[in-house]
Design a protein around this motif. Sequence first.
Motif, PDB file in Angstrom:
ATOM      1  N   MET A  25      30.793 -33.571 -31.542  1.00 31.94           N
ATOM      2  CA  MET A  25      30.118 -32.284 -31.568  1.00 31.94           C
ATOM      3  C   MET A  25      30.749 -31.423 -32.668  1.00 31.94           C
ATOM      4  N   SER A  68      25.587 -34.098 -32.998  1.00 34.03           N
ATOM      5  CA  SER A  68      25.147 -32.897 -32.291  1.00 34.03           C
ATOM      6  C   SER A  68      25.933 -31.693 -32.788  1.00 34.03           C
ATOM      7  N   TRP A  69      25.283 -30.525 -32.723  1.00 32.78           N
ATOM      8  CA  TRP A  69      25.946 -29.313 -33.188  1.00 32.78           C
ATOM      9  C   TRP A  69      25.522 -28.099 -32.381  1.00 32.78           C
ATOM     10  N   ILE A  70      26.394 -27.101 -32.442  1.00 35.10           N
ATOM     11  CA  ILE A  70      26.173 -25.787 -31.832  1.00 35.10           C
ATOM     12  C   ILE A  70      26.569 -24.769 -32.889  1.00 35.10           C
ATOM     13  N   PRO A 104      17.709 -24.054 -29.406  1.00 34.96           N
ATOM     14  CA  PRO A 104      18.513 -24.145 -28.187  1.00 34.96           C
ATOM     15  C   PRO A 104      20.018 -24.284 -28.420  1.00 34.96           C
ATOM     16  N   ASN A 105      20.445 -24.701 -29.598  1.00 34.63           N
ATOM     17  CA  ASN A 105      21.881 -24.889 -29.825  1.00 34.63           C
ATOM     18  C   ASN A 105      22.516 -23.712 -30.570  1.00 34.63           C
ATOM     19  N   ARG A 109      28.055 -19.881 -22.008  1.00 35.60           N
ATOM     20  CA  ARG A 109      27.017 -20.679 -22.671  1.00 35.60           C
ATOM     21  C   ARG A 109      27.644 -21.803 -23.491  1.00 35.60           C
ATOM     22  N   LEU A 113      27.015 -25.787 -22.922  1.00 34.93           N
ATOM     23  CA  LEU A 113      26.495 -26.677 -23.950  1.00 34.93           C
ATOM     24  C   LEU A 113      27.475 -27.810 -24.279  1.00 34.93           C
ATOM     25  N   SER A 153      26.979 -32.173 -23.615  1.00 32.45           N
ATOM     26  CA  SER A 153      26.835 -32.980 -24.841  1.00 32.45           C
ATOM     27  C   SER A 153      27.567 -34.297 -24.731  1.00 32.45           C
TER      28      SER A 153
END
Length: 148
Positions: free
Chosen positions: A1, A106-108, A122-123, A140, A144, A148
Amino acid sequence: MILFLDFDGVLHPEPCFDRTQFFCFLPKLEMVLHDFPSVKIVISSTWRENRSLHELRGFFSETIRHRIIGTTPHWRDCAELLEVIGFQRQTEIEAWLRNSPEPWESWIAIDDKSYLFRPFIPNLIKTASAIGFDEVAEMRLRTLLSIS
């Protein structure tokens, strides 16, 4: 992530007229990151435009700074991609991902300016500029990262 991280309005209030308040919310973010040791960080803040990666890492604790793996490019350097995506910060993130060894990762993103991203993404964890990384943003992020 991968966590794409803005500074102003996230790690301290924006505007921040008192330099002693810079990075006042960083300890709260680092507490979360300690619980998720596999998260890598890319700086998406405009602070990257006039500071080296070494200088940016220096704002973080010893236990976190080694996880900062880069900075996003500036959207002006990704003009063709900006035409497709249409949102500056998201373009910078997408450009970084496309040039990374694992573009599918995947990323936020944590940012106080949602208008720099596609609507309803959404991220994105959107913070309030004057409040920064608060309990709501922390919850949050933890959620998340846990899924993940």
